[in-house]
Scaffold this motif. Sequence first.
Motif, short mmCIF file in Angstrom:
data_model
loop_
_atom_site.label_atom_id
_atom_site.label_comp_id
_atom_site.label_asym_id
_atom_site.label_seq_id
_atom_site.Cartn_x
_atom_site.Cartn_y
_atom_site.Cartn_z
N LEU A 78 -4.77 8.90 -66.74
CA LEU A 78 -4.18 7.61 -67.12
C LEU A 78 -4.50 6.54 -66.08
O LEU A 78 -4.76 5.38 -66.42
CB LEU A 78 -2.68 7.76 -67.31
CG LEU A 78 -1.95 6.59 -67.98
CD1 LEU A 78 -2.52 6.32 -69.36
CD2 LEU A 78 -0.46 6.88 -68.08
N ASN A 79 -4.48 6.91 -64.80
CA ASN A 79 -4.79 5.94 -63.73
C ASN A 79 -6.24 5.46 -63.81
O ASN A 79 -6.54 4.31 -63.49
CB ASN A 79 -4.51 6.58 -62.37
CG ASN A 79 -3.03 6.81 -62.14
OD1 ASN A 79 -2.17 6.13 -62.72
ND2 ASN A 79 -2.71 7.78 -61.29
N GLY A 82 -7.04 2.92 -67.19
CA GLY A 82 -6.74 1.49 -67.17
C GLY A 82 -7.90 0.63 -66.72
O GLY A 82 -8.35 -0.26 -67.46
N SER A 87 -8.81 3.37 -74.22
CA SER A 87 -7.66 3.11 -75.09
C SER A 87 -7.10 4.37 -75.74
O SER A 87 -5.98 4.35 -76.24
CB SER A 87 -8.04 2.11 -76.18
OG SER A 87 -9.13 2.59 -76.95
N THR A 106 -3.34 5.12 -75.23
CA THR A 106 -2.89 4.80 -73.89
C THR A 106 -2.44 3.34 -73.84
O THR A 106 -2.93 2.50 -74.61
CB THR A 106 -4.03 5.01 -72.88
OG1 THR A 106 -5.11 4.09 -73.17
CG2 THR A 106 -4.56 6.43 -72.94
N PRO A 107 -1.51 3.02 -72.93
CA PRO A 107 -0.86 3.93 -71.99
C PRO A 107 0.50 4.46 -72.44
O PRO A 107 1.08 5.28 -71.79
CB PRO A 107 -0.68 3.03 -70.77
CG PRO A 107 -0.42 1.67 -71.35
CD PRO A 107 -1.22 1.59 -72.61
N GLN A 108 0.99 4.00 -73.59
CA GLN A 108 2.38 4.30 -73.97
C GLN A 108 2.51 5.04 -75.30
O GLN A 108 3.60 5.15 -75.83
CB GLN A 108 3.20 3.01 -74.02
CG GLN A 108 3.29 2.29 -72.69
CD GLN A 108 4.05 0.98 -72.78
OE1 GLN A 108 4.31 0.48 -73.88
NE2 GLN A 108 4.42 0.42 -71.64
#
Length: 328
Positions: A78-79, A82, A87, A106-108
Motif C-alpha cells: 500500500l505504501n 500511492g 488503484s 486502494t487505499p480504502q
Amino acid sequence: MARIRNKKRNMFVKPIVKKKQANVDHITGDKIPKSFVFARGKLPGSLRQLQMDLRKLMLPYTALKLKEKKRNNLKDFLNVAGPMGVSHFLILSKTETAPYLRVARTPQGPTLTFKIHEYSLAADVAQSQLRPRCPQDLFKNAPLIVLSGFGSGEQHLKLTTVMFQNIFPAIDINTVKLSSCQRIVLLNYNKDTKLVDFRHYSIKLQPVGVSRRLRKFVQNRKVPDLRNLQDVSDFVTKAGYGSESEGDDEAATVTLANDLGRVNKASTKSAVKLQEIGPRMALQLIKIEEGLCSGDVIFSEYGTASEQRQETNQNNEEDAGDDEGDSD
C-alpha cells in the motif's frame, strides 16, 4: 590598471512546460487505473504461474516484474502503491480448502473475495489449440472489458460490475483507434451456479469474402510458387483455399471506419474473430468487505456468522503472520 568592461548579458529564461500527467489519459482525461498482482502466503507452482498470467493480462498498466518477499505485508504494498498511482490490488492466496482471488481498490476498499473453483493457465490454453495466436504487440494496449449476466439488480452484483469496470481504462468510442483493440476480457455470471466465467481473448479481423491464400499473401508479402499453375486464378481458387465462409456470418461482421493493416480496409466488412489466450477461471463471489481486506462485511455467501469468521481467518492468516513477523 585593469580595464573594467561593462558588458550587457542577456538572461535566458527557460519557459515552463507543463508535463503531462502519466496517470491521466490525454484523450479522455480520466485517471488510468493501475494494478499490482501479488500473492499472500506460499503458493504452489501452478498458482504462481497463474499469478504471472494475470500480470500479463493486466498489461501495460501493471508491474510485470513486481518483487515480493516473505516479510512484505499488505501495508508495504500500500505504501508503494500511492506514489506509483496504483488503484487496484489482485491478491492470490491458498488455504487448505481452495485457492482465492481478492480484488481490492486502494487505499480504502472495497474488497471482493472470490473462490477459484477451476482455472487453466495460458500455456494450457495454447497447447489445446492447433494454431495459437500471440502477436508481439498483443499486450501493448489494455484489454476491453465485457460483462454479461450481472444485470439482475442485486447489490453485490452491482458492486462486482463497478469493480471490474474500473480495473481497466475507459475508452472513448469516438476517438479510440481500432488498432489498439487487440484483446478482450469476458466475465459471464451464471445465476444458477453463481459462478463467474473469466475468459481472455485476442481480437482479430478478417476481410469477408477473401480466400485464405490471398489474405496470407497480402499479409506476409511473400512471392508464391506459381510454377505448377496455368493461371493466377488457379492460385486464388485452388481446392482447399477457396473463399471461406467461416467468418461470413452477418452477426459476426463489422464495417470498418478506417484502414486496419494491409488487408482490412475502410468501408469494407470484416469478420470478428476471438481466440482464447488464457488464463481461464471459474470464480465464485463469497464475500465483499467495506475496507481494504478488512472492515464490515457488505455481502457474504455463507449463512452463519461463524462461517464468515472462519473464511475471514483463512484468507487473512498469512497477512496476520507477516505482520507479527515484522513486529518481532
